[in-house]
Design a protein around this motif. Structure first.
Motif, PDB file in Angstrom:
ATOM      1  N   ASN A 319       0.753  -1.170   0.108  1.00 51.30           N
ATOM      2  CA  ASN A 319      -0.147   0.081  -0.020  1.00 51.30           C
ATOM      3  C   ASN A 319       0.933   1.405  -0.153  1.00 51.30           C
ATOM      4  O   ASN A 319       0.287   2.340   0.101  1.00 51.30           O
ATOM      5  CB  ASN A 319      -0.904  -0.083   1.346  1.00 51.30           C
ATOM      6  CG  ASN A 319      -1.916  -1.058   1.041  1.00 51.30           C
ATOM      7  OD1 ASN A 319      -2.551  -1.416   0.070  1.00 51.30           O
ATOM      8  ND2 ASN A 319      -2.339  -1.930   2.184  1.00 51.30           N
ATOM      9  N   ALA A 320       2.189   1.136  -0.192  1.00 49.50           N
ATOM     10  CA  ALA A 320       3.160   2.145  -0.132  1.00 49.50           C
ATOM     11  C   ALA A 320       2.932   3.180   0.888  1.00 49.50           C
ATOM     12  O   ALA A 320       2.932   4.349   0.994  1.00 49.50           O
ATOM     13  CB  ALA A 320       2.849   3.030  -1.472  1.00 49.50           C
ATOM     14  N   LYS A 321       2.953   2.625   2.356  1.00 49.02           N
ATOM     15  CA  LYS A 321       2.664   3.364   3.380  1.00 49.02           C
ATOM     16  C   LYS A 321       4.198   3.762   3.963  1.00 49.02           C
ATOM     17  O   LYS A 321       4.132   4.674   4.820  1.00 49.02           O
ATOM     18  CB  LYS A 321       1.759   2.651   4.529  1.00 49.02           C
ATOM     19  CG  LYS A 321       0.336   2.552   4.209  1.00 49.02           C
ATOM     20  CD  LYS A 321      -0.559   3.821   3.772  1.00 49.02           C
ATOM     21  CE  LYS A 321      -1.946   3.263   3.706  1.00 49.02           C
ATOM     22  NZ  LYS A 321      -2.721   4.615   3.537  1.00 49.02           N
ATOM     23  N   GLN A 322       5.085   3.181   3.480  1.00 50.19           N
ATOM     24  CA  GLN A 322       6.314   3.247   4.187  1.00 50.19           C
ATOM     25  C   GLN A 322       7.278   4.504   3.586  1.00 50.19           C
ATOM     26  O   GLN A 322       6.787   4.906   2.404  1.00 50.19           O
ATOM     27  CB  GLN A 322       7.235   1.869   3.877  1.00 50.19           C
ATOM     28  CG  GLN A 322       7.898   1.986   2.695  1.00 50.19           C
ATOM     29  CD  GLN A 322       7.231   1.803   1.196  1.00 50.19           C
ATOM     30  OE1 GLN A 322       5.953   1.559   1.484  1.00 50.19           O
ATOM     31  NE2 GLN A 322       7.995   1.586   0.390  1.00 50.19           N
ATOM     32  N   LEU A 323       7.988   4.856   4.454  1.00 50.79           N
ATOM     33  CA  LEU A 323       9.063   5.771   3.776  1.00 50.79           C
ATOM     34  C   LEU A 323      10.482   5.091   4.307  1.00 50.79           C
ATOM     35  O   LEU A 323      10.745   4.954   5.562  1.00 50.79           O
ATOM     36  CB  LEU A 323       9.113   7.247   4.472  1.00 50.79           C
ATOM     37  CG  LEU A 323      10.203   8.225   3.975  1.00 50.79           C
ATOM     38  CD1 LEU A 323      10.081   8.659   2.591  1.00 50.79           C
ATOM     39  CD2 LEU A 323      10.420   9.101   4.976  1.00 50.79           C
ATOM     40  N   GLY A 324      11.149   4.653   3.436  1.00 48.02           N
ATOM     41  CA  GLY A 324      12.432   4.007   3.692  1.00 48.02           C
ATOM     42  C   GLY A 324      12.005   2.513   3.824  1.00 48.02           C
ATOM     43  O   GLY A 324      11.388   1.751   3.151  1.00 48.02           O
ATOM     44  N   LYS A 325      12.952   1.884   4.713  1.00 47.05           N
ATOM     45  CA  LYS A 325      12.907   0.328   4.545  1.00 47.05           C
ATOM     46  C   LYS A 325      12.159  -0.599   5.762  1.00 47.05           C
ATOM     47  O   LYS A 325      12.084   0.196   6.871  1.00 47.05           O
ATOM     48  CB  LYS A 325      14.274  -0.317   4.743  1.00 47.05           C
ATOM     49  CG  LYS A 325      14.941  -0.027   3.363  1.00 47.05           C
ATOM     50  CD  LYS A 325      14.528  -0.458   2.245  1.00 47.05           C
ATOM     51  CE  LYS A 325      14.414  -2.169   2.258  1.00 47.05           C
ATOM     52  NZ  LYS A 325      15.475  -2.899   2.064  1.00 47.05           N
ATOM     53  N   ILE A 326      11.278  -1.462   5.357  1.00 46.51           N
ATOM     54  CA  ILE A 326      10.638  -2.345   6.348  1.00 46.51           C
ATOM     55  C   ILE A 326      11.336  -3.509   6.899  1.00 46.51           C
ATOM     56  O   ILE A 326      12.027  -4.177   5.695  1.00 46.51           O
ATOM     57  CB  ILE A 326       9.202  -2.567   5.845  1.00 46.51           C
ATOM     58  CG1 ILE A 326       8.563  -1.544   5.650  1.00 46.51           C
ATOM     59  CG2 ILE A 326       8.626  -3.545   6.521  1.00 46.51           C
ATOM     60  CD1 ILE A 326       7.055  -1.625   4.813  1.00 46.51           C
TER      61      ILE A 326
END
Length: 331
Positions: A319-326
């Motif tokens: 869902n492209a909620k991240q900024l950077g790495k998960i």
């Protein structure tokens, strides 16, 4: 040991945490007891598109870091107890114009890093920089290597350049922002998310603009020396309009589609350079690690989930909620 395996069903329904047998390293190999692993868009593509229920089961995942707990015959440069990061680039040792035949990436079809332990060739582990946490080291490799090759080997970024990175938010894009700033470039980014624009400014972007507005107006007609675009069809023509004559655009992804219309006349009159890039070699991986150590660069870590909460991690990325790495934490 526990591992996230894709088998028997397509898509997310095929994912599960299972008990699998530990492997013993053969000659030239090492076994790493993983502390953390990193999630990439590639893992999404493997689960949703590439790996089918009719294929043999596979442990997904490309990024990881941990402690060596066994070594195979003939391994001299790596020993039990070494803290290491895993280079997921397989079969590409030296820097070259393109990957050699047989190049592949850890995590499909080869078993990957979403497991408590993994066996890889000794050449595919590098000492973990001491200043990085396990969470940072575990999410670094694939995105940082991709960013390094696109920016330095292909894009030839130099101090004083103006660099545009559309679609800030992915792990690769955040690494490119950090790398380009460390190299002395002025960096502009775009995003549909005001939150991501704000965060990009906090980690060094010189200007962050809304993807949906007129970029030329927002940039006051300023043209770019280098553009690194992984968004694809949705932004490519907008990117080209921001490129100076003789400038270079590098693409390494197409998350919004593979097919686009291109104004060839504007392209050749602009004397543009259009380059493709993907991942990188073992030589570039070592260069990248030296670069981040020199500049003390840390990955932007979005969230780290326990292994059992893998579906939350996958959905956040989807869902492209991240900024950077998960990341995923083992044990």
């Amino acid at each position: 040991m526990k591992a996230i395996v894709h088998a028997e069903k397509d898509g997310f329904e095929g994912l599960s945490v299972r008990e699998v047998d530990e492997k013993v390293p053969k000659a030239g190999e090492v076994r790493v007891k993983l502390k953390t692993a990193g999630l990439n868009h590639r893992d999404l593509f493997v689960v949703l598109n590439r790996h089918k229920h009719t294929d043999p089961p596979v442990i997904v995942g490309s990024d990881g870091a941990g402690v060596v707990d066994a070594v195979g015959e003939g391994v001299k440069d790596v020993k039990i107890g070494d803290e290491v990061m895993i280079n997921p680039s397989l079969g590409w040792k030296e820097k070259s114009d393109a990957p050699p035949a047989g190049f592949d990436i850890l995590g499909h079809p080869t078993d990957g890093t979403f497991s408590e332990k993994i066996v890889v060739h000794a050449e595919n582990v590098v000492a973990k920089p001491s200043y990085l946490t396990w969470e940072e080291a575990g999410v670094l490799s694939l995105a940082a290597l991709t960013a390094y090759r696109a920016l330095f080997t292909r894009g030839n970024v130099q101090s004083g350049m103006k660099v545009l990175i559309p679609g800030i938010g992915s792990g690769v894009a955040t690494f490119m922002l950090q790398f380009a700033k460390a190299a002395g470039a002025t960096v502009y980014v775009t995003s549909r998310s005001q939150e991501k624009c704000k965060k990009a400014l906090e980690i060094g972007a010189d200007k962050a603009i809304d993807t949906g507005v007129d970029w030329d107006e927002e940039l006051n007609g300023e043209k770019m020396d280098l553009i690194i675009d992984c968004v694809g069809a949705a932004t490519m023509n907008k990117s080209l309009k921001q490129l100076r004559q003789g400038g270079t655009i590098v693409t390494f992804g197409s998350s919004t589609g593979d097919v686009m219309q291109l104004d060839l006349r504007a392209f050749f009159y602009g004397q543009f350079n259009f380059l493709g890039s993907t991942m990188g070699s073992g030589e570039e991986y070592k260069e990248m690690v030296q670069f981040i150590e020199k500049h003390q660069i840390r990955p932007v870590v979005d969230q780290v989930y326990p292994l059992e909460q893998y579906m939350e991690a996958f959905h956040r990325l989807e869902n492209a909620k991240q900024l950077g790495k998960i990341g995923l934490k083992m044990g």
